[in-house]
Scaffold this motif. Sequence first.
Motif, PDB file in Angstrom:
ATOM      1  N   THR A  98      13.737  16.673  57.554  1.00  0.00           N
ATOM      2  CA  THR A  98      12.443  17.336  57.687  1.00  0.00           C
ATOM      3  C   THR A  98      11.368  16.273  57.908  1.00  0.00           C
ATOM      4  O   THR A  98      11.499  15.135  57.438  1.00  0.00           O
ATOM      5  CB  THR A  98      12.135  18.170  56.428  1.00  0.00           C
ATOM      6  OG1 THR A  98      12.209  17.329  55.280  1.00  0.00           O
ATOM      7  CG2 THR A  98      13.124  19.328  56.290  1.00  0.00           C
ATOM      8  N   PRO A  99      10.309  16.622  58.624  1.00  0.00           N
ATOM      9  CA  PRO A  99       9.301  15.618  58.994  1.00  0.00           C
ATOM     10  C   PRO A  99       8.683  14.863  57.824  1.00  0.00           C
ATOM     11  O   PRO A  99       8.552  13.632  57.888  1.00  0.00           O
ATOM     12  CB  PRO A  99       8.251  16.441  59.750  1.00  0.00           C
ATOM     13  CG  PRO A  99       9.012  17.594  60.314  1.00  0.00           C
ATOM     14  CD  PRO A  99      10.040  17.931  59.269  1.00  0.00           C
ATOM     15  N   GLY A 100       8.307  15.559  56.758  1.00  0.00           N
ATOM     16  CA  GLY A 100       7.649  14.880  55.641  1.00  0.00           C
ATOM     17  C   GLY A 100       8.510  13.802  55.019  1.00  0.00           C
ATOM     18  O   GLY A 100       8.050  12.683  54.770  1.00  0.00           O
ATOM     19  N   ARG A 101       9.778  14.097  54.762  1.00  0.00           N
ATOM     20  CA  ARG A 101      10.673  13.112  54.147  1.00  0.00           C
ATOM     21  C   ARG A 101      10.980  11.978  55.119  1.00  0.00           C
ATOM     22  O   ARG A 101      11.072  10.818  54.716  1.00  0.00           O
ATOM     23  CB  ARG A 101      11.950  13.798  53.661  1.00  0.00           C
ATOM     24  CG  ARG A 101      12.948  12.887  52.947  1.00  0.00           C
ATOM     25  CD  ARG A 101      12.419  12.070  51.764  1.00  0.00           C
ATOM     26  NE  ARG A 101      11.866  12.822  50.681  1.00  0.00           N
ATOM     27  CZ  ARG A 101      12.499  13.123  49.551  1.00  0.00           C
ATOM     28  NH1 ARG A 101      13.744  12.742  49.365  1.00  0.00           N
ATOM     29  NH2 ARG A 101      11.869  13.785  48.612  1.00  0.00           N
ATOM     30  N   VAL A 102      11.106  12.293  56.399  1.00  0.00           N
ATOM     31  CA  VAL A 102      11.355  11.240  57.385  1.00  0.00           C
ATOM     32  C   VAL A 102      10.181  10.255  57.401  1.00  0.00           C
ATOM     33  O   VAL A 102      10.378   9.033  57.384  1.00  0.00           O
ATOM     34  CB  VAL A 102      11.638  11.830  58.788  1.00  0.00           C
ATOM     35  CG1 VAL A 102      11.601  10.749  59.866  1.00  0.00           C
ATOM     36  CG2 VAL A 102      12.979  12.556  58.801  1.00  0.00           C
ATOM     37  N   ILE A 103       8.954  10.761  57.392  1.00  0.00           N
ATOM     38  CA  ILE A 103       7.777   9.886  57.367  1.00  0.00           C
ATOM     39  C   ILE A 103       7.793   9.029  56.104  1.00  0.00           C
ATOM     40  O   ILE A 103       7.543   7.817  56.164  1.00  0.00           O
ATOM     41  CB  ILE A 103       6.467  10.709  57.453  1.00  0.00           C
ATOM     42  CG1 ILE A 103       6.303  11.291  58.855  1.00  0.00           C
ATOM     43  CG2 ILE A 103       5.249   9.851  57.096  1.00  0.00           C
ATOM     44  CD1 ILE A 103       5.181  12.305  58.982  1.00  0.00           C
ATOM     45  N   ASP A 104       8.077   9.630  54.971  1.00  0.00           N
ATOM     46  CA  ASP A 104       8.134   8.898  53.705  1.00  0.00           C
ATOM     47  C   ASP A 104       9.132   7.738  53.802  1.00  0.00           C
ATOM     48  O   ASP A 104       8.833   6.606  53.418  1.00  0.00           O
ATOM     49  CB  ASP A 104       8.529   9.862  52.573  1.00  0.00           C
ATOM     50  CG  ASP A 104       8.372   9.266  51.185  1.00  0.00           C
ATOM     51  OD1 ASP A 104       7.958   8.086  51.062  1.00  0.00           O
ATOM     52  OD2 ASP A 104       8.668   9.986  50.211  1.00  0.00           O
ATOM     53  N   LEU A 105      10.299   8.002  54.364  1.00  0.00           N
ATOM     54  CA  LEU A 105      11.338   6.967  54.459  1.00  0.00           C
ATOM     55  C   LEU A 105      11.012   5.915  55.516  1.00  0.00           C
ATOM     56  O   LEU A 105      11.388   4.751  55.376  1.00  0.00           O
ATOM     57  CB  LEU A 105      12.695   7.617  54.703  1.00  0.00           C
ATOM     58  CG  LEU A 105      13.210   8.410  53.490  1.00  0.00           C
ATOM     59  CD1 LEU A 105      14.312   9.378  53.890  1.00  0.00           C
ATOM     60  CD2 LEU A 105      13.681   7.468  52.390  1.00  0.00           C
ATOM     61  N   ILE A 106      10.285   6.292  56.568  1.00  0.00           N
ATOM     62  CA  ILE A 106       9.814   5.307  57.547  1.00  0.00           C
ATOM     63  C   ILE A 106       8.773   4.408  56.880  1.00  0.00           C
ATOM     64  O   ILE A 106       8.818   3.183  57.007  1.00  0.00           O
ATOM     65  CB  ILE A 106       9.222   5.994  58.802  1.00  0.00           C
ATOM     66  CG1 ILE A 106      10.328   6.667  59.619  1.00  0.00           C
ATOM     67  CG2 ILE A 106       8.464   4.983  59.665  1.00  0.00           C
ATOM     68  CD1 ILE A 106       9.810   7.570  60.741  1.00  0.00           C
ATOM     69  N   ASP A 107       7.837   5.026  56.151  1.00  0.00           N
ATOM     70  CA  ASP A 107       6.799   4.256  55.467  1.00  0.00           C
ATOM     71  C   ASP A 107       7.378   3.297  54.434  1.00  0.00           C
ATOM     72  O   ASP A 107       6.843   2.205  54.217  1.00  0.00           O
ATOM     73  CB  ASP A 107       5.782   5.189  54.793  1.00  0.00           C
ATOM     74  CG  ASP A 107       4.883   5.906  55.801  1.00  0.00           C
ATOM     75  OD1 ASP A 107       4.866   5.499  56.988  1.00  0.00           O
ATOM     76  OD2 ASP A 107       4.217   6.878  55.403  1.00  0.00           O
ATOM     77  N   ARG A 108       8.471   3.690  53.810  1.00  0.00           N
ATOM     78  CA  ARG A 108       9.152   2.816  52.833  1.00  0.00           C
ATOM     79  C   ARG A 108      10.046   1.775  53.519  1.00  0.00           C
ATOM     80  O   ARG A 108      10.749   1.022  52.861  1.00  0.00           O
ATOM     81  CB  ARG A 108      10.012   3.659  51.885  1.00  0.00           C
ATOM     82  CG  ARG A 108       9.229   4.540  50.948  1.00  0.00           C
ATOM     83  CD  ARG A 108      10.179   5.448  50.183  1.00  0.00           C
ATOM     84  NE  ARG A 108       9.479   6.408  49.363  1.00  0.00           N
ATOM     85  CZ  ARG A 108       9.627   6.510  48.048  1.00  0.00           C
ATOM     86  NH1 ARG A 108      10.447   5.706  47.397  1.00  0.00           N
ATOM     87  NH2 ARG A 108       8.960   7.415  47.369  1.00  0.00           N
ATOM     88  N   ARG A 109      10.063   1.810  54.829  1.00  0.00           N
ATOM     89  CA  ARG A 109      10.868   0.906  55.663  1.00  0.00           C
ATOM     90  C   ARG A 109      12.372   1.070  55.427  1.00  0.00           C
ATOM     91  O   ARG A 109      13.149   0.123  55.584  1.00  0.00           O
ATOM     92  CB  ARG A 109      10.438  -0.551  55.470  1.00  0.00           C
ATOM     93  CG  ARG A 109       9.036  -0.808  55.967  1.00  0.00           C
ATOM     94  CD  ARG A 109       8.664  -2.277  55.845  1.00  0.00           C
ATOM     95  NE  ARG A 109       7.447  -2.587  56.543  1.00  0.00           N
ATOM     96  CZ  ARG A 109       6.229  -2.432  56.031  1.00  0.00           C
ATOM     97  NH1 ARG A 109       6.069  -1.941  54.826  1.00  0.00           N
ATOM     98  NH2 ARG A 109       5.161  -2.768  56.739  1.00  0.00           N
TER      99      ARG A 109
END
Length: 178
Positions: A98-109
């Motif tokens: 889902t988009p929100g979790r994907v963004i979170d994991l991208i931001d966490r590198r």
Amino acid sequence: EAIPVILEGRDIIGQSNTGTGKTAAFGIPILEKIDIDLRMPQALVLLPTRELAVQVANEFRKIAKYSEGIKTVTVYGGADIRDQINKLKGGAQIIVGTPGRVIDLIDRRVIKLSDLNIAVLDEADEMLKMGFREDIELILSKVDHPVQTLLFSATIPDEIRNIIKKFLNNPAHIKTLR
């Protein structure tokens, strides 16, 4: 109809209703394109809900049953992020989420997009209805190189047309509505 076009490397707009085999239509060519020796995300599939993400990831696993070395990881909110991080660190080539979790994991590198080849927006109209337009645009804008983009949607409202203009490159429009 979509499989040969995807295998050619073209972006597509797949317009069809739920239950028409879309997952196989993009899953089969994605699995064909995966470099099993590269343990980095090569395909990213975005969906509006955790239920759909789990369902699509399970379909990928079924299709890839006899393909050794392909790892699919599902990421979505409402589940333990540490478990998802550990699975991703194990070297997934396909991420379904889902988009929100994907963004979170991208931001966490944790999710790195440097080797991404294919991005799929599945149930795009539903994602927009749920308010994910900005998240989708943010994720796609974080990819700093050309990728094949596959957009699947039952309807093509103006908001989707804007995403198509901004992120897809001369897409083939494949329409199979019942």
